[in-house]
Write an enzyme that holds these catalytic residues in place. Structure first.
Site, PDB file in Angstrom:
ATOM      1  N   ARG A  51       0.961  -1.044   0.049  1.00  0.00           N
ATOM      2  CA  ARG A  51      -0.024   0.198  -0.047  1.00  0.00           C
ATOM      3  C   ARG A  51       0.823   1.071   0.112  1.00  0.00           C
ATOM      4  NH1 ARG A  51       2.316   2.040   3.898  1.00  0.00           N
ATOM      5  NH2 ARG A  51       0.607   3.595   3.880  1.00  0.00           N
ATOM      6  N   GLY A  52       0.285   2.413  -0.241  1.00  0.00           N
ATOM      7  CA  GLY A  52       1.224   3.597  -0.049  1.00  0.00           C
ATOM      8  C   GLY A  52       0.970   3.793  -1.835  1.00  0.00           C
ATOM      9  N   ALA A  53       0.831   5.082  -2.026  1.00  0.00           N
ATOM     10  CA  ALA A  53       0.569   5.330  -3.621  1.00  0.00           C
ATOM     11  C   ALA A  53       1.786   4.968  -4.646  1.00  0.00           C
ATOM     12  CB  ALA A  53       0.353   6.950  -3.568  1.00  0.00           C
ATOM     13  N   ARG A  88      -7.661  -0.236  -6.819  1.00  0.00           N
ATOM     14  CA  ARG A  88      -7.910   0.799  -5.734  1.00  0.00           C
ATOM     15  C   ARG A  88      -7.934   2.080  -6.557  1.00  0.00           C
ATOM     16  NH1 ARG A  88      -4.290   1.401  -0.576  1.00  0.00           N
ATOM     17  NH2 ARG A  88      -5.887   2.477   0.166  1.00  0.00           N
ATOM     18  N   GLN A 201      -1.954   2.589   9.975  1.00  0.00           N
ATOM     19  CA  GLN A 201      -0.735   2.708   9.363  1.00  0.00           C
ATOM     20  C   GLN A 201       0.504   3.396  10.139  1.00  0.00           C
ATOM     21  OE1 GLN A 201      -3.686   3.041   7.969  1.00  0.00           O
ATOM     22  NE2 GLN A 201      -3.741   2.681   5.627  1.00  0.00           N
ATOM     23  N   ASP A 242      -1.885  10.769  -2.042  1.00  0.00           N
ATOM     24  CA  ASP A 242      -2.313   9.841  -2.816  1.00  0.00           C
ATOM     25  C   ASP A 242      -2.597  10.281  -4.325  1.00  0.00           C
ATOM     26  OD1 ASP A 242      -2.882   8.677  -0.076  1.00  0.00           O
ATOM     27  OD2 ASP A 242      -2.636   7.130  -1.366  1.00  0.00           O
ATOM     28  N   ASN A 252      -5.188  12.897   0.614  1.00  0.00           N
ATOM     29  CA  ASN A 252      -4.393  11.736   1.280  1.00  0.00           C
ATOM     30  C   ASN A 252      -5.366  11.178   2.424  1.00  0.00           C
ATOM     31  OD1 ASN A 252      -1.698  10.842   2.031  1.00  0.00           O
ATOM     32  ND2 ASN A 252      -1.677  11.948   4.044  1.00  0.00           N
TER      33      ASN A 252
HETATM   34  O1  MRU Z   1      -4.545   3.405   2.215  1.00  0.00           O
HETATM   35  P1  MRU Z   1      -3.062   3.682   2.087  1.00  0.00           P
HETATM   36  O2  MRU Z   1      -2.188   2.747   3.428  1.00  0.00           O
HETATM   37  O3  MRU Z   1      -2.468   3.127   0.862  1.00  0.00           O
HETATM   38  O4  MRU Z   1      -2.676   5.082   2.124  1.00  0.00           O
HETATM   39  C1  MRU Z   1      -1.386   5.645   2.142  1.00  0.00           C
HETATM   40  C2  MRU Z   1      -1.420   7.075   2.316  1.00  0.00           C
HETATM   41  O5  MRU Z   1      -2.637   7.633   2.600  1.00  0.00           O
HETATM   42  C3  MRU Z   1      -0.157   7.772   2.205  1.00  0.00           C
HETATM   43  O6  MRU Z   1      -0.113   8.751   2.977  1.00  0.00           O
HETATM   44  C4  MRU Z   1      -0.170   8.123   0.507  1.00  0.00           C
HETATM   45  O7  MRU Z   1      -0.040   6.969  -0.207  1.00  0.00           O
HETATM   46  C5  MRU Z   1       1.531   8.601   0.572  1.00  0.00           C
HETATM   47  S1  MRU Z   1       2.786   7.434   0.325  1.00  0.00           S
HETATM   48  C6  MRU Z   1       4.190   8.138   0.152  1.00  0.00           C
END
Ligand code: MRU
Length: 365
Positions: A51-53, A88, A201, A242, A252
Site C-alpha cells: 500500500r502507499g501510492a 484501488r 498505518q 495519494d 491523502n
Molecule cells: O491506504 P494506504 O495505506 O495506501 O494510504 C497511504 C497514504 O495515504 C499515504 O499517505 C500516501 O499514499 C502517500 S505514500 C508516500
C-alpha cells in the site's frame, strides 16, 4: 532502508518472481510474499499487502510485466491493465504507472514485451527511489532552516499522518524521507506519529520504520494533534499524498484534512511531500478525486497482537451499529504551506507546480 541492519526495498525481483514485504503482518512479523502472476499483484494491492501510492504504482508496473509473461498479446495487455487499474481508485500513481508501462509495451511486438516489461518496471521502481531521496534532500533543507529559525531547540517536533515512509514507496518514503535525512544529519528530530485509524498505518508501519532507523518518535491517538499544536508542541507537519491536483489540492489518508485545519489555526507549517507521479495534471478540483470507501469491518474491528503473541482481530463496535469507512480526504491547497517534490519545493498552486514542471503546461487543468 534497513530492517535489523539488512537493506530492504518494498518490492524487488527474486528468481522468477516479484517479491514484496507483506505490510499486513508488520510490525509484528516480517514476511515476504512472492507475486507470480498479474492476479497476485492485483490481490496484493487490493488486500493492502502492499500500500502507499508509489508502492502501489510500482507493484502495478511489475504486475503488468508478469501479465506479459503469461500472455503477451494485445488483448491481455489491455485486460491486465484494466484489472490492475481497478484494484484501488484513489492513488493516481496506479494509473500513472500502468500508462507508463503501456507506452513502452504497446508499440512492441509481443515477443519483446516480457523483457521490456520487467525492465520498465525496474526503471519505475529505481526512479521512485531517486525521486524520494531528492524529496528527502529538499525537505531536509526546510527542516534545517526551521530548526535554525526556532533558535536550535533541543528537540524539533514533526507530526505525520498515516505511513508515507519507505514502506509506502519503493525506498526512502515521501513525508518521512526528509525526517530520515534530517535525523542522519544530526538534527534532534522527534516525530509525533498519528495512529491513523482505522487501519493504523501510523501506529504499525510508521512507528516500525522510525524505530528500525532509530528516529525518536511517539505514537499518538489521531485526536491528539490539535491539542499538541495548541500547546506549541508541534513545530511542523509533513504528510504524503495519494493524488494532488494541478492546482495543489491534496488527497491523502482520512484525517489529513483535520490536521491541516488545526495546523492552519495554530500557524504550524503544513507540508506535503510527493513525487510528480502523484500529481494528477488533468484535475483542477480536489473535490472530484475518487475517494475509496472500504469495508466497514475495518472500523468495527481492530487488529493487533494478543498477550500470547498471536495476531488477532477483535470487534469494538456494537453488532447493531452501522459504520462508515472513507479511506481518504482532500485538503484544499490554501491549507498547504508547500509541496515538497523531487524538483524542489513549490507553493500549492498551478503556478507553483508549473514553475517546477513547465513541460506539463499543456496538460495542466
Ligand atoms: O491506504 P494506504 O495505506 O495506501 O494510504 C497511504 C497514504 O495515504 C499515504 O499517505 C500516501 O499514499 C502517500 S505514500 C508516500
Amino acid at each position: 532502508m534497513k530492517i535489523g541492519g539488512k537493506p530492504y526495498r518494498t518490492i524487488w525481483r527474486a528468481e522468477d518472481a516479484v517479491r514484496v514485504i507483506d505490510q499486513t503482518r508488520l510490525p509484528f512479523e516480517l514476511t515476504e510474499v512472492d507475486l507470480n502472476t498479474a492476479q497476485d499483484a492485483a490481490h496484493a494491492i487490493k488486500t493492502m499487502i502492499v500500500r502507499g501510492a508509489p508502492c502501489i504504482g510500482a507493484t502495478a508496473a511489475y504486475g503488468l510485466a508478469l501479465a506479459m509473461r503469461e500472455d503477451a498479446s494485445d488483448a491481455n495487455l489491455d485486460a491486465a491493465a484494466k484489472m490492475l487499474n481497478a484494484t484501488r481508485p484513489t492513488a493516481v500513481n496506479l494509473a500513472w504507472a500502468l500508462n507508463e508501462m503501456r507506452g513502452v509495451l504497446a508499440p512492441l511486438p509481443p515477443a519483446q514485451r516480457v523483457n521490456a516489461g520487467f525492465k520498465k518496471a525496474a526503471d519505475i521502481a529505481d526512479a521512485d527511489v531517486a525521486q524520494c531521496e531528492a524529496i528527502g534532500n529538499h525537505g531536509h533543507a526546510i527542516i534545517a532552516k526551521l530548526w535554525e529559525q526556532k533558535g536550535k531547540p533541543k528537540q524539533l517536533n514533526i507530526l505525520t499522518h498515516c505511513n508515507a515512509g519507505w514502506l509506502a514507496t519503493v525506498d526512502w518514503g515521501t513525508a518521512i524521507a526528509p525526517i530520515y535525512k534530517a535525523h542522519d544529519a544530526g538534527l534532534p528530530i522527534h516525530v509525533w506519529v498519528d495512529e491513523t485509524r482505522p487501519r493504523n498505518q501510523g501506529a504499525s508501519l510508521t512507528a516500525f520504520e522510525l524505530g528500525s532507523h532509530g528516529v525518536p518518535h511517539t505514537v499518538i491517538a489521531d485526536n491528539t494533534g490539535g491539542h499538541l499544536m495548541q500547546r506549541g508542541q508541534v513545530d511542523m507537519a509533513i504528510v504524503g499524498s495519494d493524488r494532488t491536483t494541478a492546482t495543489g489540492d491534496v488527497c491523502n489518508k482520512i484525517g489529513t484534512y483535520l490536521k491541516a485545519l488545526a495546523a492552519h489555526a495554530h500557524d504550524v507549517p503544513f507540508y506535503v511531500a510527493l513525487p510528480s507521479s502523484t500529481i494528477d495534471w488533468s484535475m483542477s478540483d480536489g473535490m472530484r478525486i475518487p475517494i475509496e470507501e472500504r469495508d466497514a469491518g475495518e472500523v468495527t474491528h481492530i487488529a493487533g497482537r494478543d498477550a500470547a503473541g498471536k495476531l488477532t482481530t477483535v470487534r469494538i463496535v456494537p453488532e447493531t451499529s452501522a459504520a462508515l469507512n472513507v479511506a481518504f480526504d482532500v485538503t484544499p491547497a490554501r491549507y498547504v504551506t508547500g509541496l515538497i517534490t523531487e524538483r524542489g519545493v513549490s507553493p500549492a498552486s498551478r503556478d507553483g507546480l508549473l514553475k517546477l514542471y513547465p513541460e506539463r503546461a499543456k496538460d495542466a487543468a
